[in-house]
Every structure is written in C-alpha cells, then in structure tokens.
Motif scaffolding. Structure first.
Motif, PDB file in Angstrom:
ATOM      1  N   TYR A   1      11.240   8.585 -10.245  1.00  0.00           N
ATOM      2  CA  TYR A   1      10.840   7.229  -9.902  1.00  0.00           C
ATOM      3  C   TYR A   1      10.806   7.054  -8.380  1.00  0.00           C
ATOM      4  CZ  TYR A   1      12.503   6.604 -14.684  1.00  0.00           C
ATOM      5  OH  TYR A   1      12.710   6.726 -16.033  1.00  0.00           O
ATOM      6  N   LEU A   2       9.972   6.116  -7.961  1.00  0.00           N
ATOM      7  CA  LEU A   2       9.980   5.681  -6.572  1.00  0.00           C
ATOM      8  C   LEU A   2       9.958   4.160  -6.583  1.00  0.00           C
ATOM      9  CD1 LEU A   2       9.961   6.629  -3.607  1.00  0.00           C
ATOM     10  CD2 LEU A   2       7.470   6.257  -3.647  1.00  0.00           C
ATOM     11  N   GLN A   3      11.076   3.567  -6.242  1.00  0.00           N
ATOM     12  CA  GLN A   3      11.168   2.119  -6.128  1.00  0.00           C
ATOM     13  C   GLN A   3      10.755   1.726  -4.727  1.00  0.00           C
ATOM     14  OE1 GLN A   3      12.060  -0.325  -8.449  1.00  0.00           O
ATOM     15  NE2 GLN A   3      11.494  -1.768  -6.838  1.00  0.00           N
ATOM     16  N   MET A   4       9.779   0.841  -4.629  1.00  0.00           N
ATOM     17  CA  MET A   4       9.256   0.416  -3.327  1.00  0.00           C
ATOM     18  C   MET A   4       9.449  -1.087  -3.181  1.00  0.00           C
ATOM     19  SD  MET A   4       5.788   2.732  -3.150  1.00  0.00           S
ATOM     20  CE  MET A   4       4.962   1.824  -4.453  1.00  0.00           C
ATOM     21  N   ASN A   5      10.175  -1.478  -2.164  1.00  0.00           N
ATOM     22  CA  ASN A   5      10.434  -2.893  -1.908  1.00  0.00           C
ATOM     23  C   ASN A   5       9.797  -3.328  -0.592  1.00  0.00           C
ATOM     24  OD1 ASN A   5      12.066  -2.959  -4.238  1.00  0.00           O
ATOM     25  ND2 ASN A   5      13.891  -2.394  -3.068  1.00  0.00           N
ATOM     26  N   SER A   6       9.651  -4.627  -0.447  1.00  0.00           N
ATOM     27  CA  SER A   6       9.099  -5.196   0.792  1.00  0.00           C
ATOM     28  C   SER A   6       7.819  -4.483   1.209  1.00  0.00           C
ATOM     29  CB  SER A   6      10.147  -5.108   1.918  1.00  0.00           C
ATOM     30  OG  SER A   6      11.339  -5.766   1.553  1.00  0.00           O
ATOM     31  N   LEU A   7       6.912  -4.387   0.277  1.00  0.00           N
ATOM     32  CA  LEU A   7       5.683  -3.647   0.545  1.00  0.00           C
ATOM     33  C   LEU A   7       4.845  -4.317   1.616  1.00  0.00           C
ATOM     34  CD1 LEU A   7       4.869  -2.581  -3.092  1.00  0.00           C
ATOM     35  CD2 LEU A   7       5.169  -1.026  -1.146  1.00  0.00           C
ATOM     36  N   LYS A   8       4.159  -3.476   2.388  1.00  0.00           N
ATOM     37  CA  LYS A   8       3.322  -3.933   3.490  1.00  0.00           C
ATOM     38  C   LYS A   8       1.891  -3.460   3.265  1.00  0.00           C
ATOM     39  CE  LYS A   8       7.251  -3.020   6.566  1.00  0.00           C
ATOM     40  NZ  LYS A   8       7.701  -2.277   7.771  1.00  0.00           N
ATOM     41  N   PRO A   9       0.919  -4.123   3.860  1.00  0.00           N
ATOM     42  CA  PRO A   9      -0.465  -3.653   3.705  1.00  0.00           C
ATOM     43  C   PRO A   9      -0.636  -2.183   4.119  1.00  0.00           C
ATOM     44  CG  PRO A   9      -0.456  -5.858   4.594  1.00  0.00           C
ATOM     45  CD  PRO A   9       0.977  -5.411   4.560  1.00  0.00           C
ATOM     46  N   GLU A  10       0.118  -1.744   5.095  1.00  0.00           N
ATOM     47  CA  GLU A  10      -0.004  -0.343   5.529  1.00  0.00           C
ATOM     48  C   GLU A  10       0.582   0.652   4.535  1.00  0.00           C
ATOM     49  OE1 GLU A  10       1.256  -2.926   7.258  1.00  0.00           O
ATOM     50  OE2 GLU A  10       2.986  -2.315   8.476  1.00  0.00           O
ATOM     51  N   ASP A  11       1.203   0.165   3.478  1.00  0.00           N
ATOM     52  CA  ASP A  11       1.659   1.041   2.401  1.00  0.00           C
ATOM     53  C   ASP A  11       0.542   1.359   1.416  1.00  0.00           C
ATOM     54  OD1 ASP A  11       4.741  -0.773   2.401  1.00  0.00           O
ATOM     55  OD2 ASP A  11       4.406   1.234   3.224  1.00  0.00           O
ATOM     56  N   THR A  12      -0.608   0.730   1.598  1.00  0.00           N
ATOM     57  CA  THR A  12      -1.745   0.996   0.722  1.00  0.00           C
ATOM     58  C   THR A  12      -2.155   2.458   0.820  1.00  0.00           C
ATOM     59  OG1 THR A  12      -2.559  -1.275   0.859  1.00  0.00           O
ATOM     60  CG2 THR A  12      -4.166   0.440   0.292  1.00  0.00           C
ATOM     61  N   ALA A  13      -2.197   3.142  -0.315  1.00  0.00           N
ATOM     62  CA  ALA A  13      -2.493   4.574  -0.342  1.00  0.00           C
ATOM     63  C   ALA A  13      -2.530   5.044  -1.789  1.00  0.00           C
ATOM     64  CB  ALA A  13      -1.436   5.361   0.420  1.00  0.00           C
ATOM     65  N   VAL A  14      -2.937   6.291  -1.966  1.00  0.00           N
ATOM     66  CA  VAL A  14      -2.743   6.969  -3.240  1.00  0.00           C
ATOM     67  C   VAL A  14      -1.397   7.686  -3.160  1.00  0.00           C
ATOM     68  CG1 VAL A  14      -3.586   8.704  -4.853  1.00  0.00           C
ATOM     69  CG2 VAL A  14      -5.218   7.273  -3.594  1.00  0.00           C
ATOM     70  N   TYR A  15      -0.549   7.444  -4.148  1.00  0.00           N
ATOM     71  CA  TYR A  15       0.795   8.006  -4.169  1.00  0.00           C
ATOM     72  C   TYR A  15       0.855   9.159  -5.157  1.00  0.00           C
ATOM     73  CZ  TYR A  15       2.584   4.284  -1.248  1.00  0.00           C
ATOM     74  OH  TYR A  15       2.833   3.443  -0.181  1.00  0.00           O
ATOM     75  N   TYR A  16       1.454  10.260  -4.698  1.00  0.00           N
ATOM     76  CA  TYR A  16       1.545  11.476  -5.499  1.00  0.00           C
ATOM     77  C   TYR A  16       3.002  11.882  -5.688  1.00  0.00           C
ATOM     78  CZ  TYR A  16      -3.376  12.133  -4.197  1.00  0.00           C
ATOM     79  OH  TYR A  16      -4.723  11.985  -4.007  1.00  0.00           O
ATOM     80  N   CYS A  17       3.320  12.373  -6.862  1.00  0.00           N
ATOM     81  CA  CYS A  17       4.612  13.028  -7.027  1.00  0.00           C
ATOM     82  C   CYS A  17       4.372  14.534  -7.080  1.00  0.00           C
ATOM     83  CB  CYS A  17       5.360  12.548  -8.261  1.00  0.00           C
ATOM     84  SG  CYS A  17       4.669  13.069  -9.829  1.00  0.00           S
ATOM     85  N   ALA A  18       5.414  15.275  -6.741  1.00  0.00           N
ATOM     86  CA  ALA A  18       5.337  16.729  -6.694  1.00  0.00           C
ATOM     87  C   ALA A  18       6.659  17.314  -7.163  1.00  0.00           C
ATOM     88  CB  ALA A  18       5.030  17.193  -5.274  1.00  0.00           C
ATOM     89  N   ALA A  19       6.592  18.551  -7.626  1.00  0.00           N
ATOM     90  CA  ALA A  19       7.801  19.233  -8.096  1.00  0.00           C
ATOM     91  C   ALA A  19       7.831  20.655  -7.561  1.00  0.00           C
ATOM     92  CB  ALA A  19       7.855  19.243  -9.626  1.00  0.00           C
ATOM     93  N   ARG A  20       9.054  21.114  -7.342  1.00  0.00           N
ATOM     94  CA  ARG A  20       9.263  22.464  -6.826  1.00  0.00           C
ATOM     95  C   ARG A  20      10.358  23.120  -7.649  1.00  0.00           C
ATOM     96  NH1 ARG A  20       9.508  25.918  -2.243  1.00  0.00           N
ATOM     97  NH2 ARG A  20      11.549  26.886  -2.037  1.00  0.00           N
ATOM     98  N   THR A  21      10.092  24.287  -8.160  1.00  0.00           N
ATOM     99  CA  THR A  21      11.073  25.020  -8.967  1.00  0.00           C
ATOM    100  C   THR A  21      12.271  25.429  -8.118  1.00  0.00           C
ATOM    101  OG1 THR A  21       9.292  25.914 -10.323  1.00  0.00           O
ATOM    102  CG2 THR A  21      11.425  27.016 -10.462  1.00  0.00           C
ATOM    103  N   GLY A  22      13.450  25.284  -8.701  1.00  0.00           N
ATOM    104  CA  GLY A  22      14.651  25.753  -8.030  1.00  0.00           C
ATOM    105  C   GLY A  22      15.539  24.631  -7.554  1.00  0.00           C
TER     106      GLY A  22
END
Length: 124
Positions: free
Chosen positions: A80-101
C-alpha cells in the motif's frame, strides 16, 4: 513470474488523501521488497518509497516524507501507499515494483517486477 497490479488511482482535489494498492500474484518469492515510483510525461520514473521484505524498514524520498506512508500485508501479498495532503504536483502515473530477496533498494534499475501503473490526478 510475478504479476503486480496497482489500483486506487483517481481524480482528487488538493489536500485530499488517497491509498494505492499493489497486489502481487503468480510465483511470488518467499522474500521480496517493494517500492513505489511515479512518472510524469517526459520525465524519469522517480522513487517515492520502499519497504523491506518483512515490513520492518521503510525508506522515503525527501519530497514525500511525512505525507506518504508505505506498508504491506505479506499474508495477502499486498502493498500500500497512503498519500495525504495531496498537491497538484503529485499528479502522475504511480507504479509499484518488487525485488526478490531481503535487500531493500531505491534504484528503479534494481527492481525486477513492475505493475502497469495507476493514474493519480490532483486538481487545484
């Protein structure tokens, strides 16, 4: 192979909060760290936050520290990514990623698996 699917992105107003979810499926490793990144058109994908395989350690980019919180539920293979107090500059495509280990990293080049992204738009 591991599949990651993000969800939760939407259009919100400045000051609002939003929680993004990243569901992992497929041949998930027994231990893997997770990270969140975002990207705007014409720019590099930038690091936001990372969490260790057991959830005990978290890391944040300075520009989101104090506003964003990363977490995970290993029993559900979900991050999860909890985002508070969002700003217009937070506008984007958000990606999650994983790394083994068990090593947590911030560099996007070191992550093996990526989701397709979810759009977050913050209006002023």
């Amino acid at each position: 192979q591991v599949q990651l699917v993000e969800s939760g992105g939407e259009l919100v107003q400045a000051g609002d909060s939003l929680r993004l979810t990243c569901a992992a499926s497929g041949r998930t490793p027994s231990s893997y760290s997770m990270g969140w990144f975002r990207q705007t058109p014409g720019n590099e994908r930038e690091f936001l936050a990372a969490i260790s395989w057991n959830g005990e350690s978290t890391y944040y980019a300075d520009y989101v520290k104090g506003r964003f919180t990363i977490s995970r539920e290993n029993a559900k293979n979900t991050g999860y990514l909890q985002m508070n107090s969002l700003k217009p500059e937070d506008t984007a495509v958000y990606y999650c990623a994983a790394r083994t280990g068990r090593i947590t990293v911030q560099s996007k080049e070191l992550y093996e698996y990526w989701g397709q992204g979810t759009q977050v738009t913050v209006s002023s």
